[in-house]
Every structure is written in structure tokens, then in C-alpha cells.
Design a protein around this motif. Sequence first.
Motif, short mmCIF file in Angstrom:
data_model
loop_
_atom_site.label_atom_id
_atom_site.label_comp_id
_atom_site.label_asym_id
_atom_site.label_seq_id
_atom_site.Cartn_x
_atom_site.Cartn_y
_atom_site.Cartn_z
N GLY A 128 0.32 20.37 -63.79
CA GLY A 128 0.49 19.37 -64.84
C GLY A 128 1.12 18.06 -64.43
O GLY A 128 1.45 17.23 -65.29
N PHE A 129 1.28 17.81 -63.13
CA PHE A 129 1.86 16.55 -62.66
C PHE A 129 0.75 15.67 -62.08
O PHE A 129 -0.01 16.10 -61.21
CB PHE A 129 2.90 16.80 -61.56
CG PHE A 129 4.07 17.63 -62.01
CD1 PHE A 129 5.06 17.08 -62.82
CD2 PHE A 129 4.19 18.96 -61.63
CE1 PHE A 129 6.15 17.84 -63.22
CE2 PHE A 129 5.27 19.74 -62.03
CZ PHE A 129 6.25 19.17 -62.84
N VAL A 130 0.66 14.43 -62.55
CA VAL A 130 -0.37 13.53 -62.02
C VAL A 130 0.05 12.94 -60.68
O VAL A 130 -0.77 12.44 -59.91
CB VAL A 130 -0.68 12.40 -63.01
CG1 VAL A 130 -1.30 12.95 -64.28
CG2 VAL A 130 0.58 11.59 -63.34
N ALA A 131 1.35 12.96 -60.39
CA ALA A 131 1.89 12.46 -59.12
C ALA A 131 3.23 13.16 -58.89
O ALA A 131 3.57 14.10 -59.62
CB ALA A 131 2.06 10.94 -59.18
N LEU A 132 3.96 12.71 -57.89
CA LEU A 132 5.28 13.29 -57.67
C LEU A 132 6.13 13.11 -58.91
O LEU A 132 6.20 12.00 -59.47
CB LEU A 132 5.98 12.61 -56.48
CG LEU A 132 5.36 12.80 -55.09
CD1 LEU A 132 6.16 12.02 -54.04
CD2 LEU A 132 5.30 14.27 -54.70
N PRO A 133 6.79 14.16 -59.40
CA PRO A 133 7.59 14.03 -60.63
C PRO A 133 8.84 13.18 -60.40
O PRO A 133 9.37 13.11 -59.29
CB PRO A 133 7.96 15.48 -60.95
CG PRO A 133 7.89 16.20 -59.66
CD PRO A 133 6.80 15.53 -58.87
N SER A 134 9.29 12.52 -61.46
CA SER A 134 10.48 11.67 -61.38
C SER A 134 11.74 12.49 -61.60
O SER A 134 11.69 13.60 -62.16
CB SER A 134 10.40 10.54 -62.40
OG SER A 134 11.54 9.70 -62.31
N TYR A 145 1.87 11.10 -48.49
CA TYR A 145 0.47 10.76 -48.79
C TYR A 145 0.25 10.75 -50.30
O TYR A 145 -0.43 9.87 -50.84
CB TYR A 145 -0.46 11.78 -48.13
CG TYR A 145 -1.92 11.63 -48.53
CD1 TYR A 145 -2.74 10.71 -47.87
CD2 TYR A 145 -2.46 12.38 -49.57
CE1 TYR A 145 -4.07 10.54 -48.25
CE2 TYR A 145 -3.78 12.23 -49.96
CZ TYR A 145 -4.59 11.31 -49.29
OH TYR A 145 -5.90 11.14 -49.67
N CYS A 146 0.85 11.71 -50.97
CA CYS A 146 0.74 11.81 -52.43
C CYS A 146 1.25 10.53 -53.09
O CYS A 146 0.60 9.99 -54.00
CB CYS A 146 1.57 13.01 -52.90
SG CYS A 146 1.42 13.38 -54.66
N GLU A 147 2.38 10.01 -52.59
CA GLU A 147 2.93 8.79 -53.19
C GLU A 147 2.17 7.54 -52.74
O GLU A 147 2.00 6.60 -53.51
CB GLU A 147 4.42 8.66 -52.85
CG GLU A 147 5.14 7.56 -53.60
CD GLU A 147 4.96 7.68 -55.12
OE1 GLU A 147 4.77 6.63 -55.77
OE2 GLU A 147 4.98 8.83 -55.63
N LEU A 148 1.73 7.54 -51.49
CA LEU A 148 0.98 6.38 -50.98
C LEU A 148 -0.37 6.20 -51.68
O LEU A 148 -0.94 5.11 -51.67
CB LEU A 148 0.77 6.51 -49.46
CG LEU A 148 2.00 6.21 -48.60
CD1 LEU A 148 1.81 6.73 -47.18
CD2 LEU A 148 2.30 4.71 -48.58
N THR A 149 -0.89 7.26 -52.28
CA THR A 149 -2.18 7.18 -52.97
C THR A 149 -2.03 7.25 -54.49
O THR A 149 -3.03 7.21 -55.22
CB THR A 149 -3.11 8.32 -52.50
OG1 THR A 149 -2.46 9.58 -52.72
CG2 THR A 149 -3.46 8.17 -51.03
N ALA A 150 -0.79 7.35 -54.98
CA ALA A 150 -0.56 7.44 -56.43
C ALA A 150 -0.84 6.08 -57.09
O ALA A 150 -0.53 5.03 -56.52
CB ALA A 150 0.88 7.87 -56.71
#
Length: 613
Positions: free
Chosen positions: A29-35, A50-55
Motif C-alpha cells: 500500500g505504499f506508493v514510495a518510501l513511507p514518511s 533507487y526507489c527514491e531516485l525514481t519516485a
Amino acid sequence: MKSTILDLKAIQVRIAKKEYLTDALKRHGFVALPSNAIINKRLPGLGATYCELTAPRHSIIIEPNVPVIVGKALKHPEAFGVYRGVTAKQIQAYLKSDVPYKKILTTPESFGRVKEAAAKANVCLHSDYFMLIDECEKLVQDIHYRDSIALPIDDFFKFDQKALVSATPLYAVDKRFAHQGFRVVNVEPDYKYRKAIEVITTNNVAETYYELISELNKLRKGRGTVCVFINSIATIDSICYRDSAWGNDTATFCSREGFSKLIYKKDRNFYDTVEAEHIKRYNFFTSRFYSAVDIDLRTKPDVIVISNVRTLEQSMIDPATEAVQIYGRFRNGVRSFTHIVSLKPDMQVSSGEEVCKEVHASEKLLSYWKERHEQAVNSGEKEMWLEAIAGTSFWDICNADGELDPLKLANRMYKEQVKSLYTERGKLLAAYGVVPFFDVTDSHREFLIADDDRVIALSRGVREVMARNLLEKLDRLHDLMNRNPAKHKSVMHQIRSITGSPWAELLYRCYLEKGLEWTLKCKGRGVMMERGLESAGSLAQKNSELLRNKAFKIFRVGYEYEYGEIDKALTKLYAKHNLFTNRSSLIQDLKRYFKLTSRSVKGRRYYRVEAKK
């Protein structure tokens, strides 16, 4: 060091084999790294950055050092790397560019320039950008010698969206985590992932390393790649020098400052970043390459980690964090992973309880001194109390306002915890045993010559006692070599390790030429040993026309030579003619053949050849 005080809610994210973290998060249920999260990804190489660089959002990613930034910026051309040499104007131009989602990779030290550029570009970082601190354990591990690594921390808590991430997270007991509702996101692999490691304890790290290299060469039939990790430029220098592994066979990866400390620089392959074409047969890495850097190799290397704790405490690594991170640098895996360790049973270590008591007592003392400073009526008294406050060891774990710094306290506790592992073999193996990442095997290797013997042989002490101890070991080593010729190479390595100083070399030469009993009678006195070796025949040979003419070919009139160059040249010349090199009279020897003048420059002696005799 997981806090027992900081109680944060934990959630679990399952990840499948060969699945990227991006996809695993989406399934949960997370579209990117959770805050507002501390993300424990368990395994290196799952693609968190990579997850954050492409978010699809603007991001600031704090990386521990420059090589990481250079590597990731090469793989993601739209990202912008910020480190020493990158100006605020360049950052400002990037912020105003048409890149849809800005991705700034920066060192902690350069974050201030990012803030400066953002202010000039009217960009509100705290509300418009997601801040990610990558390899967050470095905050705790490095702050004792690198205060600047914590520069972004106060800003971090001001960001609306933010996270910490690592495969091996460490975090401090900072109340802001709880106040802002942070969670721990544990990424749990649903497959077997344990990796084999051999832990070798020894009384002689260098000899164990050479034995292991020899074994690997036989096993790999002289092929393959070896990657050695050790946080000591001096040890890298000595290993390379003794192996004579220069040229295309060896590469050293360290900072430019580290390279300046290398003694043997000639023909050295040195790099401050890692690229595939830089990798040689034998590769040495300092601690700046322990984490975050991707080392992409076509073949799997044999990896060796060296912790020579007996003589170099800074070479300790934490099994739960640094060992895992080092393994994770190699994205295609490794062939073998070995940790060579010397222990230090007499190392002074404080328990966590002792550190807390010390801190509590120091806080009370510091509070009293602050009161006295405020009550002081004249400048001299105020200055005295300020000096007392700044001089206390407690001040080392305080922030600029004189308050206890959570990161520095965590570092103090963490360092003592890791140090305790290297006082006993059982403690170290137990620490490895509870790390889910590793399957551990262990062994022990013992040598006649220990690391302590090498240090003593190179030091200055009571010469007679040192000579007797050294001769006893040399005699035992020669006896071992005579009884077991197959041990010749190993024994000679050990002998060279304790005869590196001019005095020890002279003692060994006497032992070989004059025997044990005669050398013992010299009681370590250099003059007696030199006189015994330098016979009338050798003096006549040094005065001969043959050596005179050879000296004329080596040294040229009108040229200047540093003392070390003279030492090397004459030693080589004498060795060819089986003559003893008396280092205390090298310049007198050279004066047999030339008229010399001399000068000193920054502690170094230079000799100019004025004319032939």
C-alpha cells in the motif's frame, strides 16, 4: 544499537526473492518510501535509494561520502551530486532547470550549500522535498571523529516528509522520533538469504593474510579477484610493499588525503571512486567504501576483511553492521568472505551501565560549573570556568549549546559495545552468531611470531633484552624451517616482519654470519655488531677500483641526492658484492669516492656530489 528507551511502532513488509523494494512497498500500500519512518531493509542491494531516485517527487538524499554520490549520479543522469567543489550557483541552476522531479544527492557537509541555493531560488525544501538519510547507521558510527556528519539532523526533523534507511540501521534516543510519530518499517525477506563467512582469529594478522592469499591462489589457479577491506593506510602500504604487488596487479581505493599518507606511491594504482575498470587482481579498500558504494564486477571476488585490533583498534568492524555492509557492496555476490582478526584481551572497555553512570555524574558536574560561570563577577574567573567546562570529557558528547547530544551518546555506547567483542574470541563469534545475515564457520591460526613481536622489534627499548628475545625467536624460526622445508616461505615472511628496522636487520645479519652465541655477546650493541661484520677484507673491497668505478656510474657530479636514495643505491651495490651495509657510515662510504656538500630541507638531508676523488 537498538534503543531500549525509544519505543516506536513497527510494521512489516514482506519481500520476495529478486523483488525490488519499490514493488514490495506497493504490494503493502505504499506508493514510495513511507514518511516519518526508519526503514530497516535487512539486506543490502534491495534498491531503497533507487526507489527514491525514481519516485514522482522532489528529493534530497544524504549520502555518507562522495564515492556513493558519484556512482549513483552516473546511473541516474537527472540526479545532481553535491560535494566539495560544487557551488551554490550550480545547485541553484539545477533547482531552476526543467527536470520534472529534482533529485539532489549530497554529503552532510555540503547540505548547507543546498539550503543556501534553495533560499536564493525561492524553493522551500522543508515542504516541497522529501529528505532521505541513506545508510543512517553512519550517523552513530562516525560522529566521534566527524561532527559534520550530523549537520542535516535538525533540518531533517523540520521536513514534512522524511525517512532514514539502511540494511543495518542504528539510531539515537532522540525524542523527536516519538514526537513526530516515527515508525520502524522492517523489510522481511520470505526466502533464505544467509551468507557464508569464515572468522579466523590469529596472533599474527599479516601472516594469516599471506597464507590465505597463497591458499586462494592455489584454489583459483592464479586467477580471480581479491578485495581486501581494512581501515589503515599503513597496513595497506606494508602488505603491498612486502608482496611487491605493484603495477597492474594491485589497486588502492581511499581518499586523496589517505593517498598522501602512502609511503610507496611510485607506480601505484590509486582511486578515490570505484568503477569496474579500476578493479585489479588485488584491491584494497579503506572504510569510506564499507557502505553504500555499489561495486559491480563481472566475476565474484574473494573478500577479506582485516581487523588487526592488537596493534590498531580503528580496524575493528561491527559484525551486525559493517560486516553486512561490506558483503553487500558486491551486487553480483562473492566467492568467499573471510574476517581475519587479532584480539586484544587487555583492552579497556566500559559497559553500557558504566557509560550511563559516567554521563549522569558528568551532567551534574557540568551543571555546577555552568552555575559558577554565571555567578562569576570578573572576566578572568568566567574564563577559568569556561576552560573547565570545555576541558571535561563530557563536553565531547554535548552539542554546541552544551546539552547532551543523543547521537554522540549513542556513539559512545556503540563504540564500547563493539570494543568488548574484540576482547574475547567467544564474544566475537557469539556476535556473528546472532546476525541473521551470516552462516559462520571459525578457525584459529597461531604463529611463532605474533603481531606484538613485530611492534616490539621496530620500537626502541632496552637493547640487550630486545636482542635476546628477538634472537630466541629467530633461532626457533630457523629450526622450524630446517625441520620443515615446506614452511620456508612462511618463515621468511615472519622473519622479515620482525627485522624491518636497521637495528633488527643488523642483528639478523650477525646471527646468520656469526652465529647465535657470538651475537648474544654483543648485547644488542650496534657498534660491536658492525665491527664484527665489517672485516678488513670488506674494507679493502670498498676501496677497490672496481667499486669506485661502479659508484661513479651510479652517482653523477653536480647532482643532488636525498639520503634515502643513497641508502638504497649503496645497499644494492654492496649486496651484489656480498658486502655488509653499515647504515651508520653510509655517507662516510660515499666520501671514499666523492667530495660532498649537504643541506637540510624540512627535516630531510640532501647531499650534492661536487667532484670525484
